[in-house]
Scaffold this active site. Structure first.
Site, PDB file in Angstrom:
ATOM      1  N   HIS A  42       0.861  -1.186   0.000  1.00 21.00           N
ATOM      2  CA  HIS A  42       0.000   0.000   0.000  1.00 21.00           C
ATOM      3  C   HIS A  42       0.897   1.235   0.000  1.00 21.00           C
ATOM      4  O   HIS A  42       2.010   1.200   0.524  1.00 21.00           O
ATOM      5  CB  HIS A  42      -0.873  -0.032   1.261  1.00 21.00           C
ATOM      6  CG  HIS A  42      -1.942   1.009   1.327  1.00 21.00           C
ATOM      7  ND1 HIS A  42      -1.682   2.316   1.678  1.00 21.00           N
ATOM      8  CD2 HIS A  42      -3.278   0.928   1.112  1.00 21.00           C
ATOM      9  CE1 HIS A  42      -2.828   3.002   1.675  1.00 21.00           C
ATOM     10  NE2 HIS A  42      -3.803   2.185   1.330  1.00 21.00           N
TER      11      HIS A  42
ATOM     12  N   ASP B  17       2.966  -4.528   7.790  1.00 26.47           N
ATOM     13  CA  ASP B  17       1.730  -3.761   7.671  1.00 26.47           C
ATOM     14  C   ASP B  17       0.579  -4.722   7.941  1.00 26.47           C
ATOM     15  O   ASP B  17       0.269  -5.583   7.132  1.00 26.47           O
ATOM     16  CB  ASP B  17       1.639  -3.175   6.260  1.00 26.47           C
ATOM     17  CG  ASP B  17       0.255  -2.630   5.922  1.00 26.47           C
ATOM     18  OD1 ASP B  17      -0.599  -2.546   6.829  1.00 26.47           O
ATOM     19  OD2 ASP B  17       0.033  -2.301   4.743  1.00 26.47           O
TER      20      ASP B  17
ATOM     21  N   GLN C 215      -4.821  -5.023   7.072  1.00 23.28           N
ATOM     22  CA  GLN C 215      -5.869  -5.946   6.614  1.00 23.28           C
ATOM     23  C   GLN C 215      -5.870  -7.242   7.422  1.00 23.28           C
ATOM     24  O   GLN C 215      -6.926  -7.793   7.716  1.00 23.28           O
ATOM     25  CB  GLN C 215      -5.667  -6.289   5.125  1.00 23.28           C
ATOM     26  CG  GLN C 215      -5.793  -5.119   4.182  1.00 23.28           C
ATOM     27  CD  GLN C 215      -7.212  -4.603   4.071  1.00 23.28           C
ATOM     28  OE1 GLN C 215      -8.172  -5.285   4.413  1.00 23.28           O
ATOM     29  NE2 GLN C 215      -7.350  -3.386   3.604  1.00 23.28           N
TER      30      GLN C 215
ATOM     31  N   LYS D 237     -10.222   0.290  10.194  1.00 20.07           N
ATOM     32  CA  LYS D 237     -10.515  -0.986   9.535  1.00 20.07           C
ATOM     33  C   LYS D 237     -11.024  -2.031  10.532  1.00 20.07           C
ATOM     34  O   LYS D 237     -11.584  -3.056  10.137  1.00 20.07           O
ATOM     35  CB  LYS D 237      -9.281  -1.501   8.796  1.00 20.07           C
ATOM     36  CG  LYS D 237      -8.894  -0.666   7.588  1.00 20.07           C
ATOM     37  CD  LYS D 237      -7.759  -1.290   6.805  1.00 20.07           C
ATOM     38  CE  LYS D 237      -7.283  -0.363   5.685  1.00 20.07           C
ATOM     39  NZ  LYS D 237      -8.320  -0.116   4.672  1.00 20.07           N
TER      40      LYS D 237
ATOM     41  N   CYS E 138      -4.656   2.584  -3.791  1.00 21.68           N
ATOM     42  CA  CYS E 138      -3.392   3.018  -3.182  1.00 21.68           C
ATOM     43  C   CYS E 138      -2.296   1.977  -3.387  1.00 21.68           C
ATOM     44  O   CYS E 138      -1.523   1.669  -2.471  1.00 21.68           O
ATOM     45  CB  CYS E 138      -3.575   3.313  -1.693  1.00 21.68           C
ATOM     46  SG  CYS E 138      -4.677   4.686  -1.361  1.00 21.68           S
TER      47      CYS E 138
END
Length: 306
Positions: free
Chosen positions: A52, A129, A132, A155, A293
């Protein structure tokens, strides 16, 4: 947050405004650290093509300002990280790995513990990261063995402008402060500053107290609902949607990695993603269209949007 990630201590958790601030914090601090951990001219950072933008741009800052070299792990046609290429990308100048745990476009869940093990075999710290991944299953940073892990609150159905950075062990002691001001100091004089102990050293100013409480409530709610049954239901929805798309002529699904998360991206031959999204909206079908993104990933698959 400590419990949600199975971190070793609350002192390993820094509150941030979002995942983006977490990456910027780590990048900025490594750019100002002295040897042997500091990142300077000619040193290398490993990213992947499926990142991202928020885990790309902060490292470009170091490229622009410090002369750092960014090296890219390729992505296969099915949307998996090329592990064999990753194994060979390290050199004596590699200083940090920063990779996504689950792709927000492909749904690919990267083998985090294996990726971390390979980095550590080369003596290189690793950041994941987790924006998600934390939404679609339990994340255990102790089992992964990573040095840094970043999540974002919105999120997880928490308030906007909340997030957290996990930093293993004594990393927060080694890193210099990110922002200066109140709360992150133990003592201030005309001659200098004595910084507060971590994690307060990285939480300058009045914190977003109400929002952090809201994030905690969201994590409690999530923890109670991320069950084997819920995850199986998510997977069944993914399979049903993918089967429906595969039956349609001219539809191309992006990302078919085994064990992928419930994220489904696709393109339709001869139609722009934005036009399709507008048409689907008229039928009450909610989709997101664009580059998500992830410009390098769009370029990898020869498209501009999905």
């Amino acid at each position: 947050v400590r419990e949600f990630l199975n971190a070793g201590s609350v002192d390993e958790i820094v509150f941030t405004r979002n995942a983006t601030e977490g990456y910027n914090l780590v990048a900025d601090c490594f750019g100002r650290m002295p040897a042997p951990y500091g990142i300077g001219e000619g040193d290398e950072i490993i990213l992947s093509i499926m990142e991202h933008h928020s885990n790309i741009v902060p490292w470009h800052f170091l490229r622009e300002r410090k002369g750092v070299v960014i090296k890219w792990v390729p992505v296969t046609e099915e949307g998996t990280l090329d592990i064999e290429a990753y194994k060979t990308i390290f050199t004596s100048r590699t200083k940090l790995v920063a990779l996504v745990h689950m792709s927000n476009v492909l749904g690919t869940e990267n083998p985090a513990s294996e990726i971390a093990r390979i980095a550590h075999e080369h003596g290189v710290p690793i950041l994941f990261d987790g924006s998600q991944a934390v939404v679609h299953g339990a994340v255990d940073v102790a089992a992964i063995g990573c040095d840094f892990y970043v999540l974002t609150g919105h999120k997880l159905y928490g308030p906007n402008a909340t997030g957290a950075l996990y930093a293993k062990g004594d990393w927060l002691d080694r890193l210099p402060p990110f922002l200066g001001g109140g709360e992150m100091i133990a003592e201030v004089s005309e001659e200098g500053v004595v910084y507060a102990a971590p994690p307060h050293k990285f939480e300058a100013g009045t914190p977003a107290i109400a929002d952090a409480i809201g994030l905690g409530a969201a994590l409690d709610w999530m923890s109670a609902r991320v069950t084997p049954e819920a995850l199986a239901h998510e997977h069944s929805l993914l399979e049903a949607a993918a089967a429906g798309l595969r039956a349609m002529e001219g539809v191309r699904i992006l990302g078919t990695a085994p064990g992928k998360g419930p994220i489904l991206s696709f393109v339709v031959e001869g139609a722009h993603a934005h036009d399709l999204a507008q048409l689907m909206d008229r039928y009450g079908v909610a989709v997101r269209a664009g580059h998500h993104c992830a410009h390098p990933l769009m370029k990898r698959f020869g498209i501009t949007a999905s």
